[in-house]
Scaffold this motif. Structure first.
Motif, short mmCIF file in Angstrom:
data_model
loop_
_atom_site.label_atom_id
_atom_site.label_comp_id
_atom_site.label_asym_id
_atom_site.label_seq_id
_atom_site.Cartn_x
_atom_site.Cartn_y
_atom_site.Cartn_z
N VAL A 88 1.70 -2.90 2.71
CA VAL A 88 2.55 -1.73 2.91
C VAL A 88 2.88 -1.08 1.57
CG1 VAL A 88 4.68 -0.88 3.99
CG2 VAL A 88 3.62 -2.98 4.84
N GLY A 89 2.92 0.25 1.54
CA GLY A 89 3.36 0.95 0.34
C GLY A 89 2.46 2.12 0.00
N ASN A 90 2.27 2.34 -1.31
CA ASN A 90 1.44 3.48 -1.74
C ASN A 90 0.55 3.10 -2.91
OD1 ASN A 90 3.27 3.30 -3.81
ND2 ASN A 90 4.18 5.33 -3.50
N SER A 91 0.15 1.83 -2.97
CA SER A 91 -0.71 1.34 -4.04
C SER A 91 -2.19 1.53 -3.69
CB SER A 91 -0.44 -0.14 -4.30
OG SER A 91 -1.42 -0.70 -5.14
N SER A 92 -3.02 1.75 -4.69
CA SER A 92 -4.46 1.88 -4.45
C SER A 92 -5.06 0.59 -3.90
CB SER A 92 -5.18 2.27 -5.75
OG SER A 92 -5.01 1.27 -6.74
N SER A 93 -4.39 -0.54 -4.12
CA SER A 93 -4.92 -1.81 -3.60
C SER A 93 -4.96 -1.82 -2.08
CB SER A 93 -4.09 -2.99 -4.11
OG SER A 93 -2.76 -2.91 -3.64
N ILE A 112 -5.76 0.74 -0.36
CA ILE A 112 -6.88 1.60 0.01
C ILE A 112 -8.22 0.93 -0.30
CG2 ILE A 112 -7.93 3.87 -0.35
CD1 ILE A 112 -5.13 4.00 0.86
N ILE A 113 -8.28 0.23 -1.43
CA ILE A 113 -9.57 -0.30 -1.90
C ILE A 113 -9.77 -1.78 -1.55
CG2 ILE A 113 -10.99 -0.74 -3.96
CD1 ILE A 113 -9.67 1.73 -5.23
N GLU A 114 -8.81 -2.64 -1.92
CA GLU A 114 -9.02 -4.08 -1.73
C GLU A 114 -8.67 -4.57 -0.33
OE1 GLU A 114 -9.22 -3.19 -5.80
OE2 GLU A 114 -7.29 -3.12 -4.77
N ALA A 115 -7.55 -4.09 0.23
CA ALA A 115 -7.09 -4.63 1.52
C ALA A 115 -8.14 -4.53 2.63
CB ALA A 115 -5.79 -3.95 1.94
N PRO A 116 -8.84 -3.40 2.78
CA PRO A 116 -9.86 -3.35 3.85
C PRO A 116 -10.95 -4.40 3.69
CG PRO A 116 -9.33 -1.13 3.10
CD PRO A 116 -8.65 -2.07 2.15
N ALA A 117 -11.34 -4.69 2.46
CA ALA A 117 -12.37 -5.71 2.23
C ALA A 117 -11.86 -7.11 2.52
CB ALA A 117 -12.87 -5.63 0.78
N MET A 118 -10.54 -7.27 2.56
CA MET A 118 -9.94 -8.58 2.87
C MET A 118 -9.70 -8.75 4.36
SD MET A 118 -9.39 -10.03 -0.13
CE MET A 118 -7.95 -11.08 -0.22
N GLY A 119 -9.83 -7.66 5.13
CA GLY A 119 -9.56 -7.73 6.56
C GLY A 119 -8.09 -7.59 6.90
N THR A 120 -7.31 -7.00 5.98
CA THR A 120 -5.88 -6.83 6.18
C THR A 120 -5.53 -5.36 6.41
OG1 THR A 120 -5.47 -8.69 4.68
CG2 THR A 120 -3.59 -7.29 5.19
N PRO A 121 -4.80 -5.04 7.48
CA PRO A 121 -4.41 -3.65 7.73
C PRO A 121 -3.53 -3.10 6.61
CG PRO A 121 -4.03 -4.99 9.68
CD PRO A 121 -4.31 -5.94 8.55
N THR A 122 -3.57 -1.79 6.43
CA THR A 122 -2.76 -1.12 5.42
C THR A 122 -1.92 -0.03 6.07
OG1 THR A 122 -4.37 -1.48 3.66
CG2 THR A 122 -2.81 0.30 3.33
N VAL A 123 -0.64 -0.01 5.75
CA VAL A 123 0.22 1.14 6.05
C VAL A 123 0.44 1.87 4.74
CG1 VAL A 123 2.52 1.90 6.75
CG2 VAL A 123 1.33 0.13 8.07
N ASN A 124 -0.21 3.01 4.60
CA ASN A 124 -0.16 3.80 3.37
C ASN A 124 0.85 4.93 3.54
OD1 ASN A 124 -1.23 4.77 0.71
ND2 ASN A 124 -1.81 6.52 1.97
N ILE A 125 1.87 4.92 2.68
CA ILE A 125 3.02 5.81 2.86
C ILE A 125 2.93 7.03 1.94
CG2 ILE A 125 5.54 5.97 2.72
CD1 ILE A 125 5.58 2.91 3.16
N GLY A 126 3.09 8.21 2.52
CA GLY A 126 3.22 9.42 1.72
C GLY A 126 1.92 9.93 1.12
N SER A 127 2.07 10.71 0.05
CA SER A 127 0.93 11.47 -0.49
C SER A 127 0.31 10.88 -1.74
CB SER A 127 1.40 12.90 -0.81
OG SER A 127 2.41 12.87 -1.82
N ARG A 128 0.84 9.76 -2.25
CA ARG A 128 0.38 9.27 -3.55
C ARG A 128 -1.13 9.00 -3.57
NH1 ARG A 128 0.13 5.00 -7.30
NH2 ARG A 128 1.27 5.49 -9.21
N GLN A 129 -1.68 8.49 -2.49
CA GLN A 129 -3.11 8.17 -2.43
C GLN A 129 -3.92 9.20 -1.63
OE1 GLN A 129 -4.32 5.82 -4.26
NE2 GLN A 129 -2.35 4.95 -4.85
N GLN A 130 -3.30 10.35 -1.37
CA GLN A 130 -3.97 11.37 -0.58
C GLN A 130 -5.25 11.86 -1.28
OE1 GLN A 130 -1.34 14.40 0.88
NE2 GLN A 130 -2.99 15.89 1.15
N GLY A 131 -6.36 11.83 -0.57
CA GLY A 131 -7.62 12.28 -1.13
C GLY A 131 -8.63 11.17 -1.32
N ARG A 132 -8.21 9.91 -1.35
CA ARG A 132 -9.15 8.80 -1.50
C ARG A 132 -9.93 8.58 -0.20
NH1 ARG A 132 -8.52 5.74 -6.24
NH2 ARG A 132 -6.41 5.62 -7.09
N LEU A 133 -11.14 8.06 -0.32
CA LEU A 133 -11.92 7.68 0.85
C LEU A 133 -11.18 6.58 1.61
CD1 LEU A 133 -15.52 7.51 -0.69
CD2 LEU A 133 -14.55 9.34 0.73
#
Length: 398
Positions: A296-301, A303-324
């Motif tokens: 949970v939060g707005n860290s790039s981890s 977006i990038i690492e959590a999916p490869a670990m099989g862990t869901p992400t709740v990405n809050i707000g606009s800080r990471q807006q624009g990343r794949l």
């Protein structure tokens, strides 16, 4: 700049934060062990701060020699302190580079500490190799810094083909831009994760499910909204009555200290089973991510690492807006209701199944080796200027 007497190319890696070091550590090991390369290491900024965990000690414990230290951080928190840190850093990096005489400076990302390292290398005519260029994060000042470093760099290592294309679009020579994937995935594929019992003992915390791993960084384009969102995040987490929360410290941006203080105060008063840790280090952080039910939060981890670990992400707000994005990421607004709804969905059985497919858009975990091979073969000493690459005419639209 010249190579060592034994013919090795001197690659100077600069790192200023725990998260960045976690991404770079495997690349550093590869450089250290490569027969054609010599590793130089400059630690700066938060690594040298007691308030941020004095993480330079972790680097040394991992077996690396720190060749130079560049003190940057001011005692206060704010934009003026950030600007002064960059100025202080430029002077410190100048001394470090003059002493080390590197053939190339290897930089990752988009933070102000790295901007100072890049400015200095550019003005001292030292080639720059840049990792994670071409990305978009519309909610942070890092967006502009990242693109600025791209224009200062000679060699580019992007995390996806879309990002490679964007770097070329910015005028960089296609033959110098390589899609190598994200270095953070290397650690995931190679690291032996800590068991739950060891994590619980280390943290002095029972990791009862659901486990929420939380990191919330300052929103540098809208600081007041970021603080309000933090309060809403507290309330949303408390709607999960049985949750265990492990919260890692914010980075050394404007309002980072304020956020950490508010989180520590919340940890003391929340009825949840919760703990604040300034810095977990790569092994503990990734081990917790593998164990967690949601990041949970707005860290790039997230977006990038959590999916490869099989862990869901709740990405809050606009800080990471624009990343794949991978399918396991839920984007939400930064109000309590939106965060709570996203948490409920992320913790549902159906969404956990989606996350467990481990679908990543950032490579396959061989980034460090690819980077080192390109560094070893690149003719840094023959650099004459830096031409601007214009896209073919058919790429432009009226």
């Amino acid at each position: 700049m010249s190579s060592t007497s034994n013919g090795l190319k001197k690659i100077c890696v600069v790192t200023g934060t725990r998260a960045e070091y976690g991404l770079l550590s495997n690349v550093m090991h590869e450089i250290k062990n490569h027969p054609a390369l010599e590793l130089q290491l400059v630690a700066c900024a938060a690594h040298l701060s007691k308030q941020h965990g004095m993480t330079v000690n972790q680097i040394i414990d991992d077996g690396f020699e720190v060749n130079a230290r560049v003190e940057m951080l001011e005692n206060q928190d704010g934009r003026l302190a950030m600007v002064k840190a960059v100025a202080k850093g430029v002077a410190g990096f100048a001394d470090a580079y003059e002493s080390l005489q590197p053939d190339c400076v290897l930089l990752l990302g988009d933070r102000y500490e790295i901007l100072a390292a890049a400015e200095t290398a550019l003005l001292m005519d030292i080639p720059i190799a840049h990792i994670h260029g071409g990305e978009v994060t519309e909610g942070a000042v890092d967006e502009a810094i990242r693109h600025a470093i791209t224009k200062m760099a000679t060699l580019h290592f992007t995390a996806a083909e879309n990002y490679r294309n964007r770097v070329i679009q910015m005028g960089e020579l296609p033959e110098n831009v390589f899609n190598v994937g994200a270095p953070g995935l290397d650690l995931i594929h190679q690291m032996s994760m800590l068991p739950q019992s060891e994590l619980e003992k280390d943290l002095n915390l029972k990791l009862n499910r659901p486990v929420c791993l939380v990191t919330y960084h300052p929103v540098t384009w809208n600081k007041n909204k970021g603080i309000q969102a933090l309060t809403d995040l507290f309330l949303a987490l408390e709607e999960i009555e049985d949750a265990t929360v492990v919260w890692t410290g914010a980075n050394a941006d404007e309002q980072g200290q304020q956020i950490n203080a508010l989180v520590e105060d919340w940890i003391k008063n929340t009825p949840l089973n919760a703990k604040f840790v300034t810095s977990l280090g790569s092994k503990r952080y990734l081990s917790l991510m593998a164990l967690a039910d949601v990041v949970v939060g707005n860290s790039s981890s997230g977006i990038i690492e959590a999916p490869a670990m099989g862990t869901p992400t709740v990405n809050i707000g606009s800080r990471q807006q624009g990343r794949l994005r991978s399918p396991s990421i839920l984007d939400c607004q930064d109000d309590q209701a939106s965060i709570a709804n996203a948490l409920t969905e992320a913790l549902s059985d159906s969404f956990q199944v989606i996350a467990q497919k481990k679908q990543s858009v950032y490579g396959s975990g061989q980034t460090a080796q690819l980077i080192c091979n390109k560094l070893a073969n690149f003719p840094f000493g023959k650099r004459i200027g830096k031409p601007f690459y214009d896209l073919p005419n058919h790429c432009f639209t009226s």
